[in-house]
Scaffold this motif. Structure first.
Motif: not given
Lengths: 105, 347
Positions: B37-44, B185-189, B202-206
C-alpha cells in the motif's frame, strides 16, 4: 375489361406487391445497418460509457476499480454526473481517538 | 516531493510521511498490506506530482501553462483525468471552484512552493497584484480551457490548449484525486484503507469497527487533541478547506490561497474553515473550497447538495448542516438560517 387486360392488371399488381416487399426489406436493412454503424462509432469515440452512471454514491462493496491509469487504478468520482456525490451516510460522532486530522493545508 | 518514514513497514498498519510540504497518512485495517500500500501511494503521489505540480518546471501542468496562447500541449491520461475533475468541480459548484485561477495566484505572489514563499516574504517583489489578479481571473474561466481527452487505447494522447495569459491551478482537486486513486487502488486487494494528504481524506474498502475516526480542525498539522471535533466515516471522502493555512503576505497584506474566481482575490466570506463529507474526496474538497468562496450562502448551498458539513466562522463558532453531527456543546449548533446576504469582496 377483356380477359387479356385483366391479366395484365393482375400481373402489374403482383409486381407492385413484390416491389413493396423489396422496399420494406431494404428499409429494415438500412435501419439495422444504421444502428450497427451508430453503435460502433459511439464505442470508438472518447468518453463512451459502457454502462450508465449510478446517480448515487456506490457503497464500498459496489466501488470497483476503473482501468489502469499511470500504474494505479482510478476511482469513479462521478465524472459526467450532474451533482457532487453525496456520501453513503453522514459522519457520526465518535469518542474514538482520531487516526488522522483533516484541516486546511 | 519528499517521502520519509517508509522503513520497517512490515507488521504495521500505519505510515506517515511528508509530501508537498504537508503530512500524508496511510492507515490500513490489515498490517500485512502496508508495504504494498505504501508503494502504491508513493507511486500515485509521484505520478500526480509529475502531472499537476504547478511548481515543478517540467510538470505537465507547467508545460500546459507555458504553452498558453500556442498550439495544444499533449498530456497524459492522468492529467486528462485531473483536468476533467477540475472542470467538473467548476461546473458543479457554479464556478466557485475554478482551475483557471492559476494566473491570479501568480499575480498575488503565489508563484512558488508555499514554504519558499513564506521564507521569502520580505524579498518578494511588489507588484500591482490585486488589480492584475482580478484582470487575469476575469479573462479566464473554465470555458476557455480546450481539452481533447484523446484516445489512449489507440495511442492517441490528449491535449490541452489555453488562451494567452491563462494559467491553470489544480490545487483544489488534484491532491484529493490522488487520495481517492490511491485509496481505491489499495482497497482493490480487499483491505480497508484511509489515505490522508494534507487534510484531504479518502477511505475505501471495509472500514474498521465504528468507522474511520477523523479530527476536523483548522490546520491538518494541529495535534489531534486541539480544538475541533472528531467524527467517523465509513466510505467516500472528507476534506477541510481553511483560510487560516497556506497564507503569505504581500505588500503588508495577509493573503490566502482560496481565491474567489469572480474577483481573482482571496475569498472574504464569513467562514474560516469548512469540512465536508462526500462520496469521494475530490467531491468533498470541491465542496469545501466552493463553500469558503460562497461565504454566507455556503450553508444553504451545502444543504441543497445534501452534503454533510461543519462550518466554522471567523469567531470560532461552528455550525453543522446536512446531517453532520453536533456535539451539543456551546461551540456547535445546528445551522438554521441562511438568510444573510453574501459578502462582497474587499481588497
Amino acid at each position: 375489361m377483356t380477359p387479356q387486360r385483366q391479366h395484365r392488371v393482375r400481373a402489374r399488381d403482383a409486381r407492385l406487391g413484390q416491389l413493396r416487399q423489396v422496399t420494406r426489406w431494404v428499409g429494415y436493412a438500412s435501419a439495422a445497418l444504421a444502428g450497427l454503424l451508430a453503435a460502433g462509432f459511439a464505442a470508438a469515440v472518447p468518453g463512451h460509457a459502457t454502462a450508465p452512471t449510478a446517480p448515487t454514491a456506490p457503497t464500498p462493496q459496489q466501488q470497483r476499480p476503473t482501468p489502469q491509469v499511470g500504474g494505479v487504478t482510478s476511482p469513479d468520482t462521478g465524472s459526467g454526473s450532474g451533482q457532487l456525490q453525496q456520501p453513503v451516510a453522514p459522519p457520526t460522532y465518535t469518542p474514538a481517538p482520531p487516526v488522522v486530522v483533516s484541516g486546511g493545508s | 516531493m519528499t517521502v520519509a518514514g517508509s522503513q520497517q513497514l512490515a507488521g504495521r498498519t500505519r505510515a506517515t510521511f511528508s509530501v508537498w510540504g504537508m503530512t500524508a497518512v496511510l492507515q490500513l485495517t490489515d498490517a500485512g498490506a502496508l508495504p504494498r500500500a505504501h508503494a502504491l501511494l508513493r507511486a500515485e503521489l509521484a505520478a500526480m506530482d509529475a502531472a499537476a505540480n504547478r511548481f515543478l518546471p517540467d510538470s505537465e501542468l507547467s508545460r500546459v501553462n507555458a504553452g498558453a496562447g500556442g498550439p495544444p500541449t499533449p498530456v497524459s491520461p492522468l492529467f486528462v483525468q485531473a483536468l476533467k475533475e477540475a472542470l467538473r468541480a467548476a461546473a458543479l459548484t457554479g464556478g466557485a471552484v475554478d482551475p483557471t485561477v492559476g494566473g491570479a495566484l501568480i499575480e498575488l505572489g503565489y508563484d512558488r512552493d508555499i514554504g519558499q514563499l513564506r521564507a521569502g516574504n520580505a524579498e518578494h517583489p511588489g507588484n500591482e497584484g490585486g488589480r492584475r489578479a482580478h484582470l487575469t481571473a476575469v479573462a479566464g474561466g473554465p470555458g476557455c480551457v480546450r481539452l481533447d481527452p484523446g484516445r489512449p487505447a489507440l495511442g492517441q494522447p490528449g491535449s490541452v490548449a489555453l488562451p494567452a495569459g491563462v494559467a491553470l491551478d489544480l490545487g483544489a482537486t488534484a491532491k484529493a484525486l490522488a487520495a481517492d486513486r490511491a485509496a481505491y487502488a489499495i482497497a482493490a486487494d480487499g483491505c480497508g484503507v484511509l489515505v490522508g494528504i494534507g487534510g484531504d481524506v479518502a477511505v475505501a474498502g471495509p472500514p474498521p469497527p465504528g468507522g474511520w475516526a477523523i479530527r476536523v480542525t483548522d490546520d491538518h498539522d494541529e495535534p489531534a487533541a486541539g480544538p475541533g471535533q472528531t467524527v467517523a466515516i465509513t466510505a467516500g471522502g472528507l476534506a477541510t478547506s481553511s483560510i487560516t493555512t497556506r497564507t503569505w503576505r504581500q505588500r503588508g497584506r495577509s493573503l490566502h490561497h482560496i481565491l474567489d474566481p469572480a474577483t481573482g482575490l482571496p475569498a472574504v466570506g464569513r467562514w474560516r474553515t469548512i469540512s465536508v463529507t462526500a462520496g469521494s474526496c475530490v467531491d468533498a474538497n470541491a465542496a469545501s473550497t466552493a463553500a469558503i468562496v460562497l461565504g454566507a450562502a455556503a450553508a444553504g448551498w451545502l444543504s441543497r447538495q445534501q452534503l454533510p458539513a461543519r462550518l466554522v466562522d471567523r469567531g470560532g463558532r461552528a455550525v453543522a448542516v446536512g446531517g453532520w453531527p453536533t456535539e451539543g456543546g456551546p461551540d456547535d449548533c445546528e445551522f438554521s438560517d441562511d438568510s444573510a446576504a453574501p459578502e462582497s469582496a474587499r481588497w
